[in-house]
Design a protein around this motif. Structure first.
Motif, short mmCIF file in Angstrom:
data_model
loop_
_atom_site.label_atom_id
_atom_site.label_comp_id
_atom_site.label_asym_id
_atom_site.label_seq_id
_atom_site.Cartn_x
_atom_site.Cartn_y
_atom_site.Cartn_z
N UNK A 65 0.81 -1.23 0.00
CA UNK A 65 0.00 0.00 0.00
C UNK A 65 0.85 1.28 0.00
N UNK A 66 2.11 1.19 0.37
CA UNK A 66 2.99 2.36 0.36
C UNK A 66 2.84 3.24 1.59
N UNK A 67 3.44 4.43 1.53
CA UNK A 67 3.46 5.32 2.68
C UNK A 67 4.76 5.16 3.46
N UNK A 68 4.93 6.03 4.45
CA UNK A 68 6.22 6.12 5.13
C UNK A 68 6.48 5.00 6.13
N UNK A 69 5.44 4.24 6.47
CA UNK A 69 5.54 3.26 7.56
C UNK A 69 6.71 2.28 7.44
N UNK A 110 13.39 9.00 8.36
CA UNK A 110 13.25 9.82 7.15
C UNK A 110 12.17 10.89 7.30
N UNK A 111 11.10 10.57 8.01
CA UNK A 111 10.07 11.60 8.22
C UNK A 111 10.57 12.66 9.20
N UNK A 112 11.28 12.22 10.24
CA UNK A 112 11.86 13.19 11.19
C UNK A 112 12.89 14.08 10.49
N UNK A 113 13.65 13.51 9.56
CA UNK A 113 14.60 14.31 8.78
C UNK A 113 13.90 15.43 8.02
N UNK A 114 12.74 15.14 7.45
CA UNK A 114 11.98 16.16 6.72
C UNK A 114 11.44 17.24 7.65
N UNK A 115 10.96 16.81 8.80
CA UNK A 115 10.44 17.76 9.80
C UNK A 115 11.56 18.69 10.26
N UNK A 116 12.70 18.10 10.55
CA UNK A 116 13.86 18.87 11.01
C UNK A 116 14.29 19.88 9.94
N UNK A 117 14.38 19.41 8.69
CA UNK A 117 14.82 20.30 7.61
C UNK A 117 13.87 21.48 7.46
N UNK A 118 12.58 21.23 7.47
CA UNK A 118 11.62 22.33 7.31
C UNK A 118 11.77 23.35 8.44
#
Ligand code: ZEM
Length: 299
Positions: A65-69, A110-118
């Motif tokens: 199904x995909x997604x970040x999980x 990887x999701x935390x990396x995106x949050x941190x970058x923003x």
């Protein structure tokens, strides 16, 4: 009963302070390493967070199904999706934190990396929750779910962001326009070339202003069909970006976000956070976390 198109996040997560430490490690590395493009790995980290999440299909109840999980972009098979070209750089940037914090899943990293970058690139606070689990090769989602930039119709953009990811017109405009305030296209990755804004390492609403105010013409070159601004010829728009201006239902939100930066940032924070959680059910015990920037901590 849990719907089969979502996966359940683990309830055994670390306390907030532990994740703030990981955030700080990533943020410090972002500050120290400036040997990329416009001086920051932040944009490519945001793209990694989006591409690991954007494969989700809400109509798919299979294991693919995909997604970040599931963190499946660690497999060559998912890295080889043509839309993921260029993202190994971001995975490699974050890999040391997987070694240091071995219980952290790739999806969480990887999701935390995106949050941190923003946040570190002057963006809004993004609520984030942990608990994703790495799954095996058989969870790699099919190719062609991530959007193809050469498509120039509203119908196509909606087929990705509404039919599969479940976002409204307003939400897709917000996601694409704030995402593309950051970074640039690379000929050796996507085949496209150039940045969208004059400040590609700052989270802004400039994409919306430029899209409306500039006169965009097809670029005269041997490369892929893309647009260039007539005044400086240094900026770019993808065919999918131009749809946001041409489609009247999208355009009214482009106008709204060009005028109202505060609303733009508030809406982006909310919708980006939900993008990172597509296809995941978090237990009530896991409260959304909001990290402090390095600056706020005096670091
Ligand atoms: Zn992007 N994106 N994107 N995007 N994107 C690129 C780069 C970046 C599309 C797309 O094809 C491309 C969203 C939506 C869509 C970022 C964030 C977000 C590139 C250039 C392409 C071709 C890649 C390269 O050559 O390195 C399409 C078709 C989209 C929807 C229709 C959304 C949503 C995003 C986040 C919220 C970012 C930050 C980059 C810059 C990466 C970098 O390395 O600088």
């Amino acid at each position: 009963l849990l719907a089969t198109n979502v996966r359940e996040a683990s309830a055994s997560v670390k306390p907030f302070e532990e994740y703030q430490k990981i955030y700080n490690d990533i943020a410090e590395k972002l500050r120290e390493e400036d040997d990329r493009d416009d001086g920051s790995y932040g944009p490519v980290l945001v793209r990694l967070a989006w591409h690991c999440s954007g494969t989700y299909d809400q109509n798919d109840s299979s294991q693919n199904k995909g997604g970040s999980y599931a963190g499946t972009m660690r497999f060559q098979k998912e890295q080889d999706d043509p839309e993921n070209a260029g993202l190994k750089v971001a995975q490699d940037f974050l890999e040391p934190f997987k070694t240091k914090y071995s219980s952290l899943s790739y999806g969480d990293l990887w999701t935390l990396g995106g949050v941190c970058a923003i946040q570190e690139l002057n963006g809004p606070k993004i609520k984030w929750r942990p608990g994703r689990k790495d799954l095996g090769l058989d969870a790699v989602p099919p190719y062609h779910r991530l959007p193809d930039a050469s498509q120039e119709t509203g119908e196509y953009v909606r087929s990705v962001f509404n039919s599969r990811l479940g976002f409204t017109d307003q939400e897709m405009v917000c996601l694409i326009g704030v995402g593309h305030a950051l970074g640039r296209c690379h000929v050796d990755a996507s085949g496209y070339d150039g940045p969208w804004t004059f400040s590609p390492t700052m989270v802004t609403n400039d994409f919306f202003k430029l899209l409306l105010d500039e006169d965009w013409k097809i670029r005269d070159w041997d490369g892929k069909r893309q647009y260039t601004d007539s005044s400086t010829k240094s900026l770019m728009m993808l065919p999918t970006d131009m749809v946001l201006k041409k489609d009247s239902k999208f355009r009214k939100y482009v106008e709204l976000y060009a005028k109202d930066e505060e609303k733009c940032m508030a809406d982006f924070a909310d919708v980006f956070s939900r993008l990172l959680e597509r296809g995941i059910k978090f237990p009530d015990s896991t409260k959304p976390m909001v990290f402090k920037t390095l600056e706020e901590q005096g670091l």
